[in-house]
Structures are given as structure tokens and as C-alpha cells.
Design a protein around this motif. Structure first.
Motif, PDB file in Angstrom:
ATOM      1  N   LEU A  70      42.452  27.101  44.416  1.00 29.51           N
ATOM      2  CA  LEU A  70      41.809  26.653  45.659  1.00 29.51           C
ATOM      3  C   LEU A  70      40.376  26.187  45.419  1.00 29.51           C
ATOM      4  O   LEU A  70      39.882  25.308  46.128  1.00 29.51           O
ATOM      5  CB  LEU A  70      41.834  27.761  46.716  1.00 29.51           C
ATOM      6  N   ASN A  84      46.371  37.837  41.644  1.00 24.75           N
ATOM      7  CA  ASN A  84      47.244  37.540  42.775  1.00 24.75           C
ATOM      8  C   ASN A  84      48.608  37.118  42.233  1.00 24.75           C
ATOM      9  O   ASN A  84      48.684  36.316  41.297  1.00 24.75           O
ATOM     10  CB  ASN A  84      46.635  36.414  43.616  1.00 24.75           C
ATOM     11  N   ASN A 103      47.431  42.039  43.488  1.00 25.61           N
ATOM     12  CA  ASN A 103      47.230  41.661  44.890  1.00 25.61           C
ATOM     13  C   ASN A 103      48.474  40.907  45.339  1.00 25.61           C
ATOM     14  O   ASN A 103      48.857  39.907  44.715  1.00 25.61           O
ATOM     15  CB  ASN A 103      46.013  40.732  45.050  1.00 25.61           C
ATOM     16  N   TYR A 144      50.441  39.288  48.831  1.00 25.46           N
ATOM     17  CA  TYR A 144      50.494  38.961  50.260  1.00 25.46           C
ATOM     18  C   TYR A 144      51.850  38.413  50.685  1.00 25.46           C
ATOM     19  O   TYR A 144      52.388  38.809  51.716  1.00 25.46           O
ATOM     20  CB  TYR A 144      49.375  37.971  50.626  1.00 25.46           C
ATOM     21  N   TRP A 164      43.859  45.614  52.040  1.00 27.01           N
ATOM     22  CA  TRP A 164      42.883  44.596  52.422  1.00 27.01           C
ATOM     23  C   TRP A 164      42.961  44.442  53.933  1.00 27.01           C
ATOM     24  O   TRP A 164      43.984  43.969  54.399  1.00 27.01           O
ATOM     25  CB  TRP A 164      43.155  43.251  51.721  1.00 27.01           C
ATOM     26  N   GLU A 182      36.531  35.480  56.391  1.00 29.80           N
ATOM     27  CA  GLU A 182      37.715  35.135  55.602  1.00 29.80           C
ATOM     28  C   GLU A 182      37.586  33.715  55.011  1.00 29.80           C
ATOM     29  O   GLU A 182      38.346  32.817  55.339  1.00 29.80           O
ATOM     30  CB  GLU A 182      38.974  35.308  56.460  1.00 29.80           C
ATOM     31  N   PHE A 188      41.556  40.890  59.158  1.00 31.42           N
ATOM     32  CA  PHE A 188      42.388  41.679  58.240  1.00 31.42           C
ATOM     33  C   PHE A 188      42.074  43.172  58.297  1.00 31.42           C
ATOM     34  O   PHE A 188      42.649  43.951  57.546  1.00 31.42           O
ATOM     35  CB  PHE A 188      42.170  41.212  56.795  1.00 31.42           C
TER      36      PHE A 188
HETATM   37  C1  PNW Z   1      42.594  37.216  48.725  1.00 29.46           C
HETATM   38  N1  PNW Z   1      46.536  32.107  49.130  1.00 29.46           N
HETATM   39  O1  PNW Z   1      42.475  35.820  48.825  1.00 29.46           O
HETATM   40  C2  PNW Z   1      41.197  37.643  48.399  1.00 29.46           C
HETATM   41  O2  PNW Z   1      41.094  38.471  47.267  1.00 29.46           O
HETATM   42  C3  PNW Z   1      40.447  38.204  49.568  1.00 29.46           C
HETATM   43  O3  PNW Z   1      39.072  37.978  49.363  1.00 29.46           O
HETATM   44  C4  PNW Z   1      40.958  37.576  50.855  1.00 29.46           C
HETATM   45  O4  PNW Z   1      40.180  37.925  51.969  1.00 29.46           O
HETATM   46  C5  PNW Z   1      42.393  38.032  51.028  1.00 29.46           C
HETATM   47  O5  PNW Z   1      43.175  37.705  49.885  1.00 29.46           O
HETATM   48  C6  PNW Z   1      43.069  37.469  52.272  1.00 29.46           C
HETATM   49  O6  PNW Z   1      43.142  36.063  52.200  1.00 29.46           O
HETATM   50  C7  PNW Z   1      43.536  34.966  48.914  1.00 29.46           C
HETATM   51  O7  PNW Z   1      46.289  31.016  49.685  1.00 29.46           O
HETATM   52  C8  PNW Z   1      43.271  33.725  49.449  1.00 29.46           C
HETATM   53  O8  PNW Z   1      47.655  32.350  48.626  1.00 29.46           O
HETATM   54  C9  PNW Z   1      44.260  32.780  49.526  1.00 29.46           C
HETATM   55  C10 PNW Z   1      45.528  33.080  49.051  1.00 29.46           C
HETATM   56  C11 PNW Z   1      45.809  34.338  48.504  1.00 29.46           C
HETATM   57  C12 PNW Z   1      44.789  35.271  48.446  1.00 29.46           C
END
Ligand code: PNW
Length: 441
Positions: free
Chosen positions: A176, A224, A288, A290, A397, A404, A413
Motif C-alpha cells: 500500500l 500480515n 496479524n 484480518y 486490534w 485508521e 476498531f
Molecule cells: C493493520 N489491508 O493494517 C495495521 O497493522 C494497523 O495499524 C491497522 O490499524 C489495522 O491493521 C487495521 O487496518 C492493515 O488492506 C491495513 O489488507 C490494511 C490491510 C491490512 C492491514
């Protein structure tokens, strides 16, 4: 929604919450802090969805005692925060700013007094702007400067930090920040960004030695990961899914765990000896998670070897991210199967979700969707542990609603609601739920 605590986590399991410096601290010019690439980016019109900046954020820099009290009330055994490089060494090179280290010194002592393990991340994307001015992570010298910063930080704090994390999500910072430009420093280099992958990894490896010279605390990196869900069954779809998997999930982890770069992903700037530095033994792998990513073959004129597709059929968060708890289990089992004995113990260093949480007439914030999210992911984590994956901790998180990144203040969050006009903190119902989960009733 109330759900009972999920039983059966191993004795000594580390329960925590995470934050990062630029997202909560504010105090952008306090006590000698210099600008980072995120100050520059946020102050550039059009970059942040609501036009906001992290100048004040949650004002944690001035309210950290209140936030440590919130952590104590939550009953967590660990708190993951990040140290702002531009507070510690505002020029990126040159003089160290003792006042910047003083802040983290006080924070760490307050955490220890509350019985909470300090878990410190050295780089959560806030590169000192003067280093960006000479090329940032595209410049090999940045790796050495990162190790110098690790050295002075560990010399001051290394007797009390309980776990070091060198880099946060180097893949997201690469993709990104340098590939597509939604994050600072806003570069759109696509695959020409790869030197910034190698130099982050080199900085990590050099920092591991610097940390070990001053501190007996274990050392980790927080990556991630996103399991790939292939759409379509053509050879081209299979190739696209494999390419995205290599990019998101293997590009950083393969060299860290001694395998070198995945086939076809050599960053082109690797020198003799670098891969051995990068493969310095890790005590913990930070994961990490998501959501998974849907992938299929790209259109013929695409500059990328894959196309990302939204995953249908799942609930969604306010970020429009699909809620797929079992993705955490498949991710962890997949890491174990791929890396085997080379895989260190894992801690989940981030997991969580954004929802549109608003206080009700009584000032209470009910966030049943977040409780459901966390409950589902902790059950998936338990399932992975039961399948033999060595996982020793979990960090939500985030402690607080915060700034954000490109979404500004529009995505919440936190386990704790923050009124960004006043700074007022209000624990959400998920805070009470997590307190029961971590064993403090
Ligand atoms: C993480 N994506 O960021 C970061 O470590 C944190 O600082 C952030 O606040 C949190 O996740 C929530 O977004 C990401 O686009 C940002 O896949 C973008 C992505 C994944 C993680």
C-alpha cells in the motif's frame, strides 16, 4: 450478545491488545519529535478520506496514564504499542532525542507497575521524513539506520521490554505504501517497489542483532497474512492464486525462515550475506490476520499477475472486510505445514474489526458484532491449537478507536470508544467481554 469465555487456552497464554504510535499518540511536535512520512502524507490534501491527520489522534501522548488504567481494568497480561522512530531520532540519522525515549521509559514503568508486559514494536510505518527524502526503504542505507535506532532504543528500554517486534506488516507497508500508494509514502511502483521489501527485511535482520546485544527479551516480527481463496479453475486462475499467495504470504516469511525469496520474486538488490542476516533466528512469529483474499486470473492488459475479487457470502465489517473466522485456522495450519520445524512459536499480534459504534442515550456503547467477531476468531484459534499449532498469545486490534491511516477517524476498531472531539474514552461492551475471556471476570 453475551458469550461465555472460551475455555482451554494453554496455561500462561498471553492475552493482550495492540496499538501503534501514529494512530494514537498525537503530540506530533512534542518534546522534539520530528515529522514522519505519515505526517507528510496526512497533511497532503486528498490522501485521507476525512481530511484528518494524526496531529492529536487519541492524544495518548498526554493521556497515557488513563490508557494504562484502561489496560489494567481490562485485565490483559500484555500491551503491544509501537515506538515512534521520529521521537527517538528525529532526523533518522544524527542526534538521539532523549526526551522521546523518556516517554516510552515512563510508559513501560507504568505498565510494569500495573502487572502488564510491555511488547514494543520498533517500526509501525512512521519512517522519519528526512530518510524518505533520500529514498526511504528503497535506499539500502535505511536498513542500517533502522538498526542504529534499534540499538539506542534497546540500550535504554531493553531491560524492561518483554517482547520486541522489529517491523509491523512489511508486506502492507510495501504494497500500500510503495506499490499502489494508498498509504505513505504514496508511491505507485507496483513490482518496482521490491527493493523496499528487501531493505525492510535487511533492517529487520540487522536490528535483531542490535536488540540481542542489549536485551534478553525474545524477538519477533509481525507479518500480515491472508489465506488465498481461488476463484475459477483455469490454469491462469491457479497461476494467479499462486502468485498472490507468494506475494502476500511468502515473500517476507520464506527469507525470514531460511528459504530465500520465492521463485520469481527476487527483489534484484540482494547482496552476498544478506539472506543470512535476514534469517537470524526468531523467538516468536507475530501473525496479524484480518481476512482471506479472493483471487482470479487478471484481464489481459493488467499490470498485475492476478485480480483480487470480493469474497461473497460472509458478513462484513464497516471496512467492508469479510468476516471469516475459519481463515485464521487455515492460515495457522498452513504456516505449520509449510514451514514445519523452522516455524517459531506464534503469537497473534493483531486481530479485530471496525464497526460503526455509537454511544446510546445512556452513554453506553454496545458492539455485539465485535464480540461475535472476536468469539469466532478465538474459537478458530483454539481449533488450530488443538490441531497442534504452537500459539502462545493473542492481541486484539485495538485498545482504542484510533486514527485508521487513509480512513482517518472513520473506522473504529477499539474495545474502548473514543470521542475524537473531546478525547473521552468509554469502554464498549466488548471490553467487558474480553475482560471475562482473559480471566479477570
Ligand atoms: C493493520 N489491508 O493494517 C495495521 O497493522 C494497523 O495499524 C491497522 O490499524 C489495522 O491493521 C487495521 O487496518 C492493515 O488492506 C491495513 O489488507 C490494511 C490491510 C491490512 C492491514
Amino acid at each position: 450478545m453475551t458469550t461465555a469465555p472460551i475455555p482451554g487456552f494453554p496455561a500462561g497464554f498471553r492475552w493482550g491488545v495492540s496499538t501503534s504510535a501514529y494512530q494514537i499518540e498525537g503530540g506530533a511536535t512534542a518534546d522534539g519529535r520530528g515529522p514522519s512520512i505519515w505526517d507528510t502524507f496526512a497533511h497532503t490534501p486528498g490522501r485521507i478520506i476525512d481530511g484528518s491527520t494524526g496531529d492529536v489522534a487519541c492524544d495518548h501522548y498526554h493521556r497515557h496514564r488513563e490508557d494504562v488504567a484502561l489496560l489494567a481494568g481490562l485485565g490483559v497480561s500484555a500491551y503491544r504499542f509501537s515506538i515512534a522512530w521520529p521521537r527517538v531520532r528525529p532526523g533518522g540519522t544524527g542526534p538521539v532525542n532523549a526526551a522521546g525515549l523518556d516517554f516510552y521509559d515512563r510508559l513501560i514503568d507504568d505498565l510494569l507497575a500495573a502487572g502488564i508486559d510491555p511488547v514494543a514494536t520498533l517500526f509501525h510505518w512512521d519512517l522519519p521524513q528526512p530518510l524518505q527524502d533520500v529514498g526511504g526503504w528503497l535506499n539500502r542505507d535505511t536498513a542500517a539506520h533502522f538498526a542504529e535506532y534499534a540499538d539506542v532504543t534497546a540500550a535504554r528500554l531493553g531491560d524492561r521490554v518483554k517482547l520486541w517486534i522489529t517491523l509491523n506488516e512489511p508486506f502492507i507497508h510495501l504494497s500500500l505504501g510503495h506499490g499502489t500508494g494508498e498509504h505513505a509514502p504514496g508511491q505507485t511502483l507496483l513490482f518496482d517497489s521490491f527493493p523496499a521489501a528487501h531493505h525492510q527485511l535487511l533492517g529487520h535482520g540487522l536490528a535483531v542483532s542490535a536488540l540481542r546485544a542489549h536485551s534478553t527479551a525474545p524477538v519477533a516480527i509481525a507479518n500480515n497474512y491472508s489465506p488465498v481463496v481461488r476463484h475459477g479453475d483455469t490454469d491462469a486462475d491457479h497461476a494467479a492464486a499462486a502468485a498472490y499467495d507468494a506475494l502476500h504470504n511468502h515473500l517476507f516469511t520464506d527469507p525470514l525462515l531460511g528459504r530465500g525469496y520465492p521463485d520469481g520474486f527476487d527483489p534484484g538488490v540482494v547482496r552476498d550475506g544478506d539472506l543470512a542476516v535476514i534469517a537470524a533466528p526468531l523467538d516468536v512469529l507475530g501473525v496479524n490476520y484480518y481476512n482471506p483474499t479472493g483471487v482470479r486470473a487478471p484481464e489481459e492488459d493488467s499490470p498485475l499477475p492476478f485480480e483480487l475479487v470480493p469474497l461473497e457470502g460472509y458478513p462484513r465489517t464497516a471496512f467492508d472486510w469479510p468476516v471469516v473466522p475459519d481463515g485464521l485456522r487455515t492460515l495457522l495450519v498452513g504456516l505449520r505445514d509449510r514451514y514445519g520445524d523452522a516455524l517459531p512459536p506464534i503469537q497473534i499480534t493483531e486481530g479485530g474489526c471496525a464497526f460503526d459504534d455509537v454511544p446510546d442515550a445512556d452513554g453506553l456503547v454496545h458492539d455485539p458484532d465485535r464480540i461475535g467477531y472476536l468469539d469466532g476468531h478465538l474459537r478458530a484459534l483454539r481449533a488450530a491449537i488443538d490441531e497442534g499449532v504452537d500459539v502462545t498469545g493473542y492481541f486484539v486490534w485495538s485498545l482504542l478507536d484510533n486514527w485508521e491511516w487513509a480512513e482517518g477517524f472513520t473506522k473504529r476498531f477499539g474495545l474502548v470508544h473514543v470521542d475524537f472531539a473531546t478525547g473521552t474514552r468509554t469502554p464498549k461492551s466488548s471490553y467487558a467481554w474480553y475482560r471475562a475471556q482473559v480471566g479477570r471476570g
